[in-house]
Design a protein around this motif. Structure first.
Motif, short mmCIF file in Angstrom:
data_model
loop_
_atom_site.label_atom_id
_atom_site.label_comp_id
_atom_site.label_asym_id
_atom_site.label_seq_id
_atom_site.Cartn_x
_atom_site.Cartn_y
_atom_site.Cartn_z
N GLU A 159 0.83 -1.21 0.00
CA GLU A 159 0.00 0.00 0.00
C GLU A 159 0.86 1.26 0.00
N TRP A 160 1.88 1.22 0.83
CA TRP A 160 2.76 2.39 0.91
C TRP A 160 3.42 2.66 -0.45
N LEU A 161 3.92 1.59 -1.07
CA LEU A 161 4.56 1.75 -2.37
C LEU A 161 3.57 2.30 -3.39
N GLU A 162 2.33 1.78 -3.33
CA GLU A 162 1.32 2.25 -4.28
C GLU A 162 0.99 3.72 -4.04
N ASP A 163 0.93 4.09 -2.75
CA ASP A 163 0.68 5.50 -2.42
C ASP A 163 1.76 6.40 -3.01
N MET A 164 2.99 5.93 -2.89
CA MET A 164 4.13 6.74 -3.34
C MET A 164 4.10 6.96 -4.84
N SER A 165 3.51 6.00 -5.56
CA SER A 165 3.59 6.10 -7.02
C SER A 165 2.23 6.34 -7.66
N SER A 166 1.18 6.55 -6.81
CA SER A 166 -0.18 6.58 -7.34
C SER A 166 -0.39 7.69 -8.36
N ASP A 167 -0.04 8.92 -8.02
CA ASP A 167 -0.29 9.99 -8.99
C ASP A 167 1.01 10.73 -9.29
N ARG A 168 0.93 11.49 -10.35
CA ARG A 168 2.11 12.16 -10.88
C ARG A 168 2.73 13.11 -9.85
N ARG A 169 1.83 13.77 -9.12
CA ARG A 169 2.28 14.77 -8.16
C ARG A 169 3.08 14.11 -7.01
N THR A 170 2.56 13.00 -6.51
CA THR A 170 3.25 12.31 -5.41
C THR A 170 4.57 11.73 -5.91
N ARG A 171 4.50 11.16 -7.14
CA ARG A 171 5.73 10.59 -7.71
C ARG A 171 6.80 11.67 -7.84
N HIS A 172 6.36 12.82 -8.34
CA HIS A 172 7.27 13.95 -8.48
C HIS A 172 7.93 14.31 -7.16
N LYS A 173 7.10 14.27 -6.13
CA LYS A 173 7.59 14.66 -4.82
C LYS A 173 8.70 13.70 -4.36
#
Ligand SMILES: Nc1nc2c(ncn2[C@@H]2O[C@H](COP(=O)(O)OP(=O)(O)O)[C@@H](O)[C@H]2O)c(=O)[nH]1
Ligand SMILES: [Mg+2]
Length: 617
Positions: free
Chosen positions: A255-269
């Protein structure tokens, strides 16, 4: 402007680092070379490709010690066996990279980790990535099962370092038994240092340690500057028939990994956090390389000046000894006396018939044969002197170099530097011959068509030439004790003879010219011997411009960094900013993104206990 300025600054730093070869074995050079390699790899594998493609998928590298359960965790996260777990160690094999099929182009290309090959099959070649497309992984997220950080195979350890250096996100796996060990903590400290986006998994926690181990590790992480990275505790359970962990054990991690990569904005972060942390660490480490380059250049300059001084001394010594009477000994003196009689005899002659200087010709007893013999004696005496001083210079240079760690190594690689060149005897013979030829030319030129022709002829061109050589050798009159009697008289006789032929002024001029010519020839031959040392030093490839180039490039990176981030995201990564990295100065690690663990860096890591349906105490 975007990231163009930053990219070109990093490219400049990349080539500046390539010039920092640090070839001299100074203390610390080996670890400095590793630092250069690490920086270069990070630029090639991570910073440059990531900067060029900020939207590229997130690479999560699963790292940790041997047997920590990395492969088992990766397989369990994916839900099937993609990476061989529990293989017999030590072994080398390709690292497995699992990605969404839509991200095949990115990971299949050489834009990321360009030094590694690609394979779609398991491979025993370690410098290869085995690519496994997996539709169940979210797009934009990839998992890489890295080699053991403590592998007994050096190659594996180096590869683990390289892969962790190229990661956007670390999933660091340790076990309840080993979590406080030195090796994992070296890596965790580095992660803190570089502000890498990080999650820690403590695996195989036995029931008895369930309250104690995760909270102790949490405390260690807090005091190690990793307070905002999540810590996942996985209890010791049985693996299933395929070797996978129960779903409940790995669900929070997934879940944590998915959260980290879920959307472009979070991935960017996440990307910007790790990218910026890597930049900050780069700007901190690269100046140390510049200092190392300076040390190499200074060592090189020292060795060069040692060699220069040794050979300058040789030229000086020959120059002094060919003027202070040293040469007027042994064979030279004997042959000269055969030619013109002794100084003692001459002194008597001169005292008695002082005014009639011309009569000294009566003292001359020699035939042309004796003149040639005297010339040969001078030739061999001079050769011996030049060769001895050249040998002494080589010995001095060698012992000076041996006193220096880098010089020692160079001498060991070039033992011939401890002696004169093998052809130096021939060189010395040639320059002496040429000098004597020059002296004979000088006197015959001077004697041409003069009224003194008859006297000149009495002694012959060889005789007059030898007289000039003898005069040259006694110009500074450094003779002592008994030598003065014989050699001093010898020199005076030579001078009187020459004055009788050419006149006083001409003699002074001829002697100066002959001496200048001799010094120039000796200096050239000696300088040619010295070239050997210069060549060895130049071949090391140490340059004194490399350090400044690194510093200049770092300054550019520092300058380009903040404006690039503002351009990319409209804001700076948390905790960074123009003031966060003053030029050529240490810097606090950037704060972790809030998507990872809400709250500031003061917080104890959020400990995520897996809920295990079975085997739970
Ligand atoms: N019972 C049990 N065995 C595990 C667990 N994690 C790993 N193992 C076993 O420990 C060994 C090493 O695990 P592996 O995943 O290969 O570790 P790696 O070296 O970190 O990749 C293998 O035999 C695994 O089956 C676990 O949580 N429970
Ligand atoms: Mg493994």
């Amino acid at each position: 402007m975007g990231t163009g300025e930053l990219t070109s600054a990093l490219e400049r730093l990349r080539s500046a680092l390539a010039a920092a070869t640090l070839p001299l074995p100074l203390p610390g050079a080996e670890s400095q070379k590793v630092a250069v390699r690490t920086l270069t790899n990070q630029l090639d594998d991570y910073l440059l490709p990531r900067l060029a493609h900020l939207d590229a998928p997130l690479l999560t590298v699963v790292g940790g010690s041997t047997g920590a359960g990395k492969s088992t965790l990766v397989n369990s996260l994916v839900g099937r066996v993609v990476s061989t777990a529990g293989v017999i160690r030590p072994t080398t094999r390709a690292s497995v990279l699992i990605h969404h099929p839509d991200d095949t182009d990115w990971f299949g290309s050489q834009r990321v980790l360009p030094g590694l090959g690609r394979s779609s099959e398991p491979s025993h070649y370690p410098w290869v990535l085995q690519l496994v497309p997996e539709p169940s992984l979210p797009r934009g997220l990839a998992l890489l099962d890295a080699p053991d950080i403590d592998s007994v195979v050096t190659e594996n350890r180096a590869l683990a370092d390289q892969l962790l250096g190229a990661a956007d996100l670390w999933l660091f796996v340790t076990s309840a038994a080993r979590y406080a060990d030195a090796v994992p903590w070296r890596y965790l400290r580095e992660a803190a240092d570089r502000s890498v986006a990080l999650g820690v998994v403590v695996d195989r926690v036995p029931p008895a340690a369930w309250t104690e181990v995760p909270s102790h590790l949490g405390q260690l992480m807090l005091s190690g500057g990793l307070g905002s990275s999540p810590l996942f505790a996985v209890p010791e359970t049985k693996t299933d028939a395929e070797g996978l962990l129960p779903e409940a054990a790995v669900a929070p991690i997934r879940e944590w990994l998915e959260d980290m990569s879920s959307d472009r904005r979070t991935r960017h972060k996440v990307v910007l956090q790790t990218l910026d942390g890597a930049l900050v660490s780069l700007c901190r480490t690269a100046p140390l390389v510049a200092t190392a380059v300076d040390e190499q250049a200074a060592a090189l300059a020292q060795l060069r000046s040692d060699a220069d001084a040794s050979y300058a001394e040789a030229a000086r010594a020959v120059s002094v000894q060919t003027a202070d009477g040293t040469m007027l000994r042994g064979e030279v003196l004997t042959r000269w006396h055969d030619l013109v009689g002794t100084g003692e005899f001459f002194r008597v002659v001169e005292r008695k018939i002082g005014r009639f200087r011309d009569r000294i010709w009566g003292a001359v007893k020699g035939e042309p044969k004796q003149a040639v013999e005297a010339k040969v004696a001078v030739e061999s005496g001079l050769e011996t002197l030049i060769r001895a001083e050249s040998d002494a210079a080589a010995e001095r240079a060698e012992s000076a170099w041996r006193a220096h760690p880098a010089g020692r190594e160079l001498i060991a690689a070039h033992p011939e530097l401890g002696a004169s060149s093998s052809d130096f005897a021939a060189v010395a013979a040639r320059i002496v011959r040429e000098w004597q030829g020059g002296v004979l030319e000088l006197v015959s030129e001077e004697g041409k068509g003069k009224r003194v022709q008859a006297r000149f002829l009495a002694l012959g061109v060889n005789g007059v030439g030898v007289a000039l050589m003898i005069l040259v050798f006694s110009q500074t009159g450094g003779l002592v004790g008994a030598e003065i009697g014989i050699a001093g008289g010898t020199a005076v006789l030579a001078q009187r003879l020459l004055e009788a032929v050419f006149g006083e002024d001409a003699v002074r001029r001829l002697a100066t010219r002959a001496k200048t010519d001799l010094d120039a020839r000796v200096e050239a031959a000696i300088a040619n011997e010295l070239v050997r040392y210069h060549q060895v030093l130049e071949a090391t490839g140490v340059t004194d411009t490399a350090a400044e180039e690194i510093r200049a490039a770092v300054d550019l990176v520092v300058h380009a960094r903040s404006s690039s981030w503002t351009d990319v995201t409209g804001q700076l990564p948390a905790g960074t900013g123009p003031a966060a990295l003053p030029a050529r100065q240490a810097q606090e690690p950037a704060e972790l993104g809030t998507a990872v663990a809400p709250g500031g860096a003061e917080q104890v890591p959020e400990i995520v206990d897996a809920e295990i349906v079975e085997d739970r105490p």
